[in-house]
Design an enzyme around this catalytic site. Structure first.
Site, short mmCIF file in Angstrom:
data_model
loop_
_atom_site.label_atom_id
_atom_site.label_comp_id
_atom_site.label_asym_id
_atom_site.label_seq_id
_atom_site.Cartn_x
_atom_site.Cartn_y
_atom_site.Cartn_z
N ARG A 87 2.08 -16.83 -8.21
CA ARG A 87 1.02 -17.62 -7.59
C ARG A 87 -0.32 -17.09 -8.07
NH1 ARG A 87 -2.36 -17.25 -3.11
NH2 ARG A 87 -2.63 -19.15 -1.85
N LYS A 124 -6.00 -9.71 -6.42
CA LYS A 124 -5.98 -8.93 -5.18
C LYS A 124 -6.62 -7.56 -5.35
CE LYS A 124 -2.57 -11.51 -2.62
NZ LYS A 124 -1.24 -11.57 -1.99
#
Length: 296
Positions: free
Chosen positions: A265, A225
């Site tokens: 994840r 991210k």
């Protein structure tokens, strides 16, 4: 301090003594991370099986990009992308999570063999989602969400990001429970990167104990991210591309596992699978040492 005992068990899913690893398969042409690489069914199923070989405990299949600025796909297209991949992986014995905001996609994916519904809107995008999941008995991931991200970072303003995210997640969990989903099937996710800037994401990772205090298993989805790109870039440099953030992702995975996360994840599994096993081994050694000290 490690919170291994607070990891939590999710009813209906395999139990482990360590943080689980959820591998990501994006069946989309426009994912921020791997746009289009696994867009057809055959490639996506192969990718999921490869992730399991590399150490994934679950595989999260999504057919709609949730990156900032992404436009929504229509229902028929999302079904076309997702359901055959879920069926293909489930038929090979893989524990499959479906990443969707649509109740119809969740229902069809569960019928095709999915074991878990991962809804980044926490049931807010589709009013049919919570009743559909409640009827199915499947576990449900409730993520912190403030709305669709078309046009940028929606409502990413916080006076105290950890307090506000925890309070908003708590309210959402209460709504999900009121809608009939069993408490032992609810997983929480602080929603890193969703209506949050880098400093917000880092503060949430530093405050995972307060998210865990909600009393539900915790999913941490930090993989590749933007905040990791900001950290790696330093004050003045350009952020590295998404696929060059996997070592940083594994570092977050180790820290999340140490804090007591139920699962992480990630897009690339191998380094994170190693990281969570090392975290578990260190926690075990700490317990053994503490027992020896107490016996003196």
């Amino acid at each position: 301090m490690s919170n291994q005992s607070g990891r939590g068990r999710v009813a209906g899913l395999p139990e482990r003594d360590r943080c689980a690893v959820m591998g990501v398969v994006n069946v989309t042409p426009d994912s921020f991370s791997d746009g289009g690489r696994f867009f057809d069914t055959t490639a996506a199923v192969k990718r999921g099986l490869d992730l399991v070989t590399e150490g994934a405990d679950l595989v999260d299949v999504g057919g709609e990009s949730t990156r900032p600025g992404a436009t929504r796909v229509d229902e028929a297209e999302e079904l076309r992308r997702v359901v055959p991949v879920v069926r293909g992986l489930a038929s090979e014995g893989v524990t499959v999570s479906v990443d969707t905001m649509r109740a119809s996609v969740a229902e069809r994916a569960l019928a095709a063999g999915a074991a878990l519904v991962n809804d980044v809107s926490g049931g807010l995008a589709d009013p049919r989602m919570i009743p559909a999941v409640a009827d199915s008995g499947a576990p449900f991931v409730v993520m912190h969400w403030r709305g669709f991200l078309q046009g940028g970072n929606v409502r990413g303003e916080y006076a105290d990001v950890v307090t506000e995210v925890v309070d908003e997640l708590h309210a959402r969990v209460e709504a999900v429970l009121a809608g009939g989903i069993a408490p032992d099937r609810v997983i929480v996710d602080p929603g890193l990167g969703f209506s949050k800037d880098a400093e917000h994401d880092l503060a949430l990772l530093a405050g995972l104990d307060r998210v865990l205090a909600l009393g539900h298993p915790l999913l941490v989805a930090a993989s590749r991210k933007r905040f990791l790109g900001r950290v790696l870039a330093g004050p003045d440099g350009p952020p590295p591309p998404a696929r060059e953030r996997d070592a940083a992702t594994a570092a977050v995975s180790a820290l999340a596992a140490h804090a007591g996360a139920w699962a992480v994840r990630v897009h690339e599994v191998r380094a994170t699978a190693d990281a969570v096993r090392v975290a578990r081994a260190i926690a075990g050694a700490r317990g053994t040492h503490a027992g020896a000290e107490g016996a003196r």
